[in-house]
Design a protein around this motif. Structure first.
Motif, PDB file in Angstrom:
ATOM      1  N   LEU A  33     -26.276   8.768  47.312  1.00 44.24           N
ATOM      2  CA  LEU A  33     -26.705   8.537  45.936  1.00 44.24           C
ATOM      3  C   LEU A  33     -26.216   9.638  45.005  1.00 44.24           C
ATOM      4  O   LEU A  33     -25.752   9.371  43.891  1.00 44.24           O
ATOM      5  N   TYR A  36     -33.739   2.726  44.122  1.00 44.68           N
ATOM      6  CA  TYR A  36     -32.341   3.080  43.854  1.00 44.68           C
ATOM      7  C   TYR A  36     -31.893   2.467  42.531  1.00 44.68           C
ATOM      8  O   TYR A  36     -31.259   3.133  41.716  1.00 44.68           O
ATOM      9  N   SER A  95     -35.126   8.679  43.545  1.00 44.64           N
ATOM     10  CA  SER A  95     -34.867   7.568  44.455  1.00 44.64           C
ATOM     11  C   SER A  95     -35.276   7.896  45.883  1.00 44.64           C
ATOM     12  O   SER A  95     -35.922   7.090  46.563  1.00 44.64           O
ATOM     13  N   PRO A 130     -27.839   1.580  49.745  1.00 47.88           N
ATOM     14  CA  PRO A 130     -28.244   2.194  48.471  1.00 47.88           C
ATOM     15  C   PRO A 130     -27.099   2.307  47.474  1.00 47.88           C
ATOM     16  O   PRO A 130     -27.304   2.106  46.265  1.00 47.88           O
ATOM     17  N   THR A 160     -31.257  11.189  42.008  1.00 48.66           N
ATOM     18  CA  THR A 160     -31.272  11.181  43.468  1.00 48.66           C
ATOM     19  C   THR A 160     -32.640  11.564  44.006  1.00 48.66           C
ATOM     20  O   THR A 160     -33.173  10.914  44.925  1.00 48.66           O
TER      21      THR A 160
END
Length: 283
Positions: free
Chosen positions: A224, A270, A245, A23, A242
């Motif tokens: 992330l 992402y 995602s 990611p 975040t």
């Protein structure tokens, strides 16, 4: 952006660096992964094979990265599952060296120790090591609500209690606290929340709750958030990106009915998060 990521690795499925690296790469981060264990699979299966890395070997890999002149270009260090007691000192030493080479670099600690449903699933000495030695040198920590309670000696449930616990954690050293699972008793049914607190305020985001066991999702979340926050220093934006995602990843995995995260299949979440969840200011 470049991030040194010191975490576990698994061959089957996704946890630790095996969940966090892709990611971050997908959003443009150059990741330097260092492994604390090399397991066949994550420990949620109850059985696994493979070695816990000797702290001296982990330190040697990090020193080799330093030998290549990488430390001045690192924007952050991220640590997760530590595997053994000696890794704490290796991480702390690595953070000090990176910050000496680049004072703007951040250190994000995911204090992996357990959760409210399963209890602690790390070696008995590690939670205290995280609390007493590692967390105080971190800039960012990303505990779940259970881990936040252990670190601060509190039992946060309500928004007010969770904010107070986050403030107690900030008093330990880190300036930014991401609480990755806030399950307050008065939340809307069928939801779960994430909260972030930093010098500029506190924000919370609410997403639907998906009834699934998602090993590795916390590692993706920490990766992330660390990436987005390091890039912008904007906690609210990093939280919203975040949450969007990770929810997309979990939603796709849940719909497929798989036991392991669909980390590759969900990559568009992402790269281009839908941003459907608002980060609401709490203070």
């Amino acid at each position: 952006m470049q991030i040194l990521s010191i975490q576990s690795a698994v061959a089957f499925g996704h946890a630790g660096n095996s969940a966090a690296v892709f990611p971050m790469q997908r959003i443009g981060v150059e990741v330097l992964p260092v492994y604390t264990v090399n397991f066949s699979n994550h420990t949620g299966y109850g059985a696994w094979r493979g070695p816990v890395m000797d702290p001296a070997d982990v330190a040697a890999v990090i020193e080799g990265v330093e030998d290549r002149g990488a430390f001045p270009t690192l924007d952050a260090v991220l640590s997760g599952y530590q595997g053994s007691e000696g890794i704490a000192d290796v991480v702390i030493d690595a953070v000090a060296r990176v910050k000496a080479a680049n004072p703007r670099a951040l250190y994000a600690c995911d204090p992996v120790m357990g959760n409210a449903r399963s209890g602690c699933f790390v070696a008995p000495a590690i939670p205290a090591l995280l609390r007493d030695k590692v967390v105080p040198v971190a800039d960012i920590i990303t505990p779940n609500q259970f881990e936040l309670g252990f670190l601060t000696g509190t039992e946060p449930h309500t928004i007010e209690e969770t904010l107070a616990s986050a403030d107690a954690a900030r008093a330990m050293g880190p300036s930014t606290i991401l609480v990755t699972s806030v399950e307050r008793p008065d939340r809307e049914e069928g939801t779960i929340e994430m909260m972030v607190v930093d010098d500029d305020g506190a924000w919370i985001v609410t997403t639907p709750y998906l009834p699934m066991k998602a090993n590795g999702s916390g590692d993706v979340t920490a990766a992330l958030f660390t990436s987005h926050y390091t890039a912008t220093r904007d906690a609210a934006d990093a939280l919203a990106r975040t949450a969007s995602s990770v929810y997309g990843l979990l939603e796709q995995t849940h719909a497929a009915g798989t036991k392991e995260l669909l980390l590759i299949e969900a990559q568009e979440h992402y790269a281009n998060p839908r941003m459907e969840f608002e980060a609401r200011r709490l203070r």
